[in-house]
Design a protein around this motif. Sequence first.
Motif, PDB file in Angstrom:
ATOM      1  N   UNK A 195       0.831  -1.203   0.000  1.00 11.05           N
ATOM      2  CA  UNK A 195       0.000   0.000   0.000  1.00 11.05           C
ATOM      3  C   UNK A 195       0.865   1.253   0.000  1.00 11.05           C
ATOM      4  N   UNK A 196       1.934   1.241   0.825  1.00 13.33           N
ATOM      5  CA  UNK A 196       2.812   2.413   0.917  1.00 13.33           C
ATOM      6  C   UNK A 196       3.570   2.642  -0.385  1.00 13.33           C
TER       7      UNK A 196
ATOM      8  N   UNK B 269       3.205   6.924  -4.592  1.00  9.94           N
ATOM      9  CA  UNK B 269       3.052   7.483  -5.945  1.00  9.94           C
ATOM     10  C   UNK B 269       1.941   8.518  -6.036  1.00  9.94           C
ATOM     11  N   UNK B 270       0.812   8.256  -5.360  1.00  7.36           N
ATOM     12  CA  UNK B 270      -0.289   9.211  -5.378  1.00  7.36           C
ATOM     13  C   UNK B 270       0.106  10.515  -4.691  1.00  7.36           C
ATOM     14  N   UNK B 271       0.841  10.405  -3.579  1.00 14.71           N
ATOM     15  CA  UNK B 271       1.284  11.595  -2.862  1.00 14.71           C
ATOM     16  C   UNK B 271       2.237  12.428  -3.706  1.00 14.71           C
TER      17      UNK B 271
ATOM     18  N   UNK C 270     -11.423   5.046  -8.769  1.00 13.06           N
ATOM     19  CA  UNK C 270     -10.962   5.225  -7.396  1.00 13.06           C
ATOM     20  C   UNK C 270     -11.717   4.300  -6.455  1.00 13.06           C
ATOM     21  N   UNK C 271     -13.015   4.147  -6.685  1.00 15.17           N
ATOM     22  CA  UNK C 271     -13.822   3.295  -5.824  1.00 15.17           C
ATOM     23  C   UNK C 271     -13.348   1.845  -5.872  1.00 15.17           C
ATOM     24  N   UNK C 272     -13.006   1.349  -7.061  1.00 17.57           N
ATOM     25  CA  UNK C 272     -12.510  -0.022  -7.182  1.00 17.57           C
ATOM     26  C   UNK C 272     -11.234  -0.204  -6.367  1.00 17.57           C
ATOM     27  N   UNK C 273     -10.321   0.749  -6.492  1.00 14.78           N
ATOM     28  CA  UNK C 273      -9.065   0.654  -5.747  1.00 14.78           C
ATOM     29  C   UNK C 273      -9.299   0.690  -4.250  1.00 14.78           C
ATOM     30  N   UNK C 274     -10.144   1.608  -3.795  1.00 11.43           N
ATOM     31  CA  UNK C 274     -10.392   1.759  -2.360  1.00 11.43           C
ATOM     32  C   UNK C 274     -11.085   0.535  -1.795  1.00 11.43           C
ATOM     33  N   UNK C 275     -12.131   0.079  -2.465  1.00 10.52           N
ATOM     34  CA  UNK C 275     -12.890  -1.058  -1.950  1.00 10.52           C
ATOM     35  C   UNK C 275     -12.014  -2.301  -1.872  1.00 10.52           C
ATOM     36  N   UNK C 276     -11.170  -2.504  -2.880  1.00  8.61           N
ATOM     37  CA  UNK C 276     -10.317  -3.687  -2.879  1.00  8.61           C
ATOM     38  C   UNK C 276      -9.284  -3.633  -1.769  1.00  8.61           C
ATOM     39  N   UNK C 277      -8.609  -2.498  -1.608  1.00  6.90           N
ATOM     40  CA  UNK C 277      -7.563  -2.471  -0.585  1.00  6.90           C
ATOM     41  C   UNK C 277      -8.107  -2.221   0.811  1.00  6.90           C
ATOM     42  N   UNK C 278      -9.426  -1.935   0.936  1.00  6.22           N
ATOM     43  CA  UNK C 278     -10.004  -1.831   2.274  1.00  6.22           C
ATOM     44  C   UNK C 278     -10.061  -3.192   2.973  1.00  6.22           C
ATOM     45  N   UNK C 279      -9.984  -4.265   2.217  1.00  9.93           N
ATOM     46  CA  UNK C 279      -9.796  -5.573   2.861  1.00  9.93           C
ATOM     47  C   UNK C 279      -8.516  -5.551   3.685  1.00  9.93           C
TER      48      UNK C 279
ATOM     49  N   UNK D 176      -0.279  -8.780  -4.096  1.00  6.69           N
ATOM     50  CA  UNK D 176      -1.725  -8.541  -4.153  1.00  6.69           C
ATOM     51  C   UNK D 176      -2.014  -7.055  -4.362  1.00  6.69           C
ATOM     52  N   UNK D 177      -1.327  -6.193  -3.608  1.00  7.61           N
ATOM     53  CA  UNK D 177      -1.536  -4.755  -3.774  1.00  7.61           C
ATOM     54  C   UNK D 177      -1.102  -4.304  -5.169  1.00  7.61           C
ATOM     55  N   UNK D 178      -0.006  -4.877  -5.671  1.00  9.33           N
ATOM     56  CA  UNK D 178       0.433  -4.567  -7.032  1.00  9.33           C
ATOM     57  C   UNK D 178      -0.649  -4.909  -8.040  1.00  9.33           C
ATOM     58  N   UNK D 179      -1.273  -6.068  -7.858  1.00  6.94           N
ATOM     59  CA  UNK D 179      -2.357  -6.482  -8.745  1.00  6.94           C
ATOM     60  C   UNK D 179      -3.530  -5.507  -8.668  1.00  6.94           C
ATOM     61  N   UNK D 180      -3.880  -5.102  -7.445  1.00 14.24           N
ATOM     62  CA  UNK D 180      -4.984  -4.169  -7.249  1.00 14.24           C
ATOM     63  C   UNK D 180      -4.703  -2.841  -7.952  1.00 14.24           C
ATOM     64  N   UNK D 181      -3.475  -2.330  -7.751  1.00  9.82           N
ATOM     65  CA  UNK D 181      -3.110  -1.054  -8.365  1.00  9.82           C
ATOM     66  C   UNK D 181      -3.125  -1.172  -9.888  1.00  9.82           C
TER      67      UNK D 181
END
Length: 259
Positions: free
Chosen positions: A41-42, A48-50, A151-160, A250-255
Motif C-alpha cells: 500500500x505504501x 506514488x499518489x502523494x 478510485x472506488x474499485x481501488x479503495x474497496x479492494x484495498x479496504x480488505x 496482491x496490492x500490485x495487482x490491485x493497483x
Amino acid sequence: MAVFVALGAFLMTLVGGWTAQHVTDRRHLVLGLAGGLMLGVVGLDLLPEALSAAGGEVFGVPAALLLFVAGFLVAHLVERLLAVRRTAHGAHEPAVPGPAHGESHEGGAVSGGRIPQVGLTAAAAMVGHSLMDGVAIGAAFQVGGGMGAAVAIAVITHDFADGFNTYTLTSLYGNARRRAVAMLVADALAPVVGAASTLLFTLPEQPLGAYLGFFGGVLLYLAAAEILPEAHHEHPARSTLLFTIGGVAFIWLVVGVAG
C-alpha cells in the motif's frame, strides 16, 4: 452515488477484520501477510499518489517525500515516548499474565512488553486513512463518473487490507478483543463518513497528497519496525516470507487493475 459506493468499502473492511480474527493459530502468517500488504500500500499506492498530488519541492526535495520521512519519524517518536512512559510506571515489575494471545488487562498492562496505546494509535491512524479514502471517493466523483468508479474499485479492494491491518495492529499490542472490534467498526464506517462529507465541500488536491505522504511514512515504520519483526520472531519460516511477498503482490495487482 459516492456514499452508496463507499458502503462497499464498509463491507470489505469488515471482511478483512473477520479474516484477521479467525486465523489465531497461524498468527505469524497473518502478521507476514499484514506486513506485505502495508508495504505494498505504501510503496505502490500511497507514495506514488502523494508524489503526484502534493505539488512542489522544498529545498530540492519533493514535499511528499519530506512528509513521508516526517511520518516515519513521528511514528518512531510516539512509540519511544510511550515506551519511556511505560518504563517510568513500572516496566521492571514482574509481568502479570494476561489473557490468551497476549491480550491486555483493562488497566493497560500487557504481557510481553507490548504497549496497548501504540496499537490504538496505529489503528486510529488507519481510521483516519479510511476517512480520507472515503473523501477520495467523493472527490473523484466530483471530477466525473469514470474517475469515481476507478478510485472506488481501488479503495474497496484495498479496504480488505485496511480491515485486516486495523484488527491486527490493535490486537498485536495487547488490546482486548472488544477494543480491536471497536476500532475495526470505526475503520469500516470511516469511508462512508468521508464520502458523505464531500457533499459539503470540494477537496484541494495538494492537502490530500500531503496527507498521503505523511501517512505512508507512518505505515512504513509500523510494517518494517513492528509487524514484520514480530512475524519472524517465533516463526522464521519460509512460509511467512512468502505471505509477505504475496501481500505486496496482491496490492500490485490491485493497483494495476485499478489503473
